[in-house]
Design an enzyme around this catalytic site. Structure first.
Site, PDB file in Angstrom:
ATOM      1  N   HIS A   1      66.264  26.513  65.390  1.00  0.00           N
ATOM      2  CA  HIS A   1      65.334  27.415  64.728  1.00  0.00           C
ATOM      3  C   HIS A   1      66.089  28.438  63.890  1.00  0.00           C
ATOM      4  O   HIS A   1      67.299  28.570  63.992  1.00  0.00           O
ATOM      5  CB  HIS A   1      64.459  28.147  65.755  1.00  0.00           C
ATOM      6  CG  HIS A   1      63.341  27.312  66.290  1.00  0.00           C
ATOM      7  ND1 HIS A   1      63.502  26.466  67.356  1.00  0.00           N
ATOM      8  CD2 HIS A   1      62.061  27.179  65.883  1.00  0.00           C
ATOM      9  CE1 HIS A   1      62.351  25.853  67.613  1.00  0.00           C
ATOM     10  NE2 HIS A   1      61.469  26.259  66.732  1.00  0.00           N
TER      11      HIS A   1
ATOM     12  N   LYS B   1      64.308  33.974  65.367  1.00  0.00           N
ATOM     13  CA  LYS B   1      63.554  33.597  66.564  1.00  0.00           C
ATOM     14  C   LYS B   1      64.143  34.291  67.789  1.00  0.00           C
ATOM     15  O   LYS B   1      65.337  34.208  68.046  1.00  0.00           O
ATOM     16  CB  LYS B   1      63.551  32.080  66.764  1.00  0.00           C
ATOM     17  CG  LYS B   1      62.673  31.650  67.925  1.00  0.00           C
ATOM     18  CD  LYS B   1      62.376  30.167  67.885  1.00  0.00           C
ATOM     19  CE  LYS B   1      61.449  29.770  69.027  1.00  0.00           C
ATOM     20  NZ  LYS B   1      60.154  30.480  68.984  1.00  0.00           N
TER      21      LYS B   1
END
Length: 233
Positions: free
Chosen positions: A131, A135
């Site tokens: 990600h 995040k």
């Protein structure tokens, strides 16, 4: 449909664009604490806030008769309390670690593959998720949902970041700039590998799924998930 957005970060802004394109109205954009008056005219609330705010956001909506779609991860230690509040107030709730239509199909594919592989002890299971660097949680909620799908269908009893025990699924979590989300499950043996991967190209799929879930939940009462929305049961 009148929507209250709880959390107005990147996902909130994307949901706003998607909702407006589908002829819905955004009546509230809330980044911090709010009162019932801020959301009283909403038909539904879509929550992509921060973990520390999610529980209060969600339960405030239930207490005021507003159904909730939530994609916030990292708050699930209070999930059972939220469900109890929803039932007490005869509310409606959909929580999903990932609202992407493709990811929810991927969840089903993952569970089916785990069933087929469950008796083949020659294969070792591994997972990787990648990600963007913003995040906050690791592994991702999507990775945990995938791990739970494997656990339900194999002899694995849990998961762990990086190095796992014999009966656990190892999850490698990577954070790289500008990656919306990639999840892979690999079954490896001495003779071959079997791997399935879902790669998101942008956040639009997550936003579309959340808005479709909001459209679906209007007029309903109860606890649902994306299997209900997509008729995957």
């Amino acid at each position: 449909m009148k929507i209250a957005l709880l959390g107005y970060g990147k996902m909130g802004k994307m949901i706003e664009q998607t909702a407006i394109s589908r002829n819905h109205e955004i009546i509230a954009k809330i980044d911090n604490e709010f009162t019932a008056g801020d959301i009283k005219n909403a038909d539904v609330a879509i929550d992509f806030s921060i973990p520390s705010a999610a529980f209060n956001n969600i339960t405030t909506c239930f207490k005021n008769g507003i159904p909730v779609i939530s994609g916030t991860t990292g708050w699930l230690d209070k999930y059972d309390e939220a469900i109890a509040c929803c039932k007490k107030n005869n509310g409606a709730f959909i929580y999903a670690s990932n609202f992407s239509l493709g990811v929810n199909i991927f969840f089903q594919l993952n569970a089916y593959l785990a069933q087929m592989m469950s008796g083949l002890k020659e294969y070792q299971i591994g997972m990787e998720e990648i990600h963007h660097t913003q995040k906050l949680d690791a592994p991702s909620g999507t990775a945990i949902t995938l791990a739970e799908g494997i656990i339900k269908n194999t002899s694995k009893t849990g998961w762990k970041l990086d190095h796992a025990g014999e009966h656990e699924i190892p999850i490698v979590a990577k954070r790289i700039e500008n990656v919306p989300g990639t999840h892979s499950i690999r079954y490896s043996s001495k003779v071959d590998d079997i791997e399935i991967t879902h790669t998101a190209h942008n956040r639009e799929g997550f936003a579309l799924g959340a808005v479709i879930a909001a459209e679906w939940i209007i007029g309903k009462t109860g606890i649902f998930d994306m299997k209900d929305v997509l008729n995957l049961r």
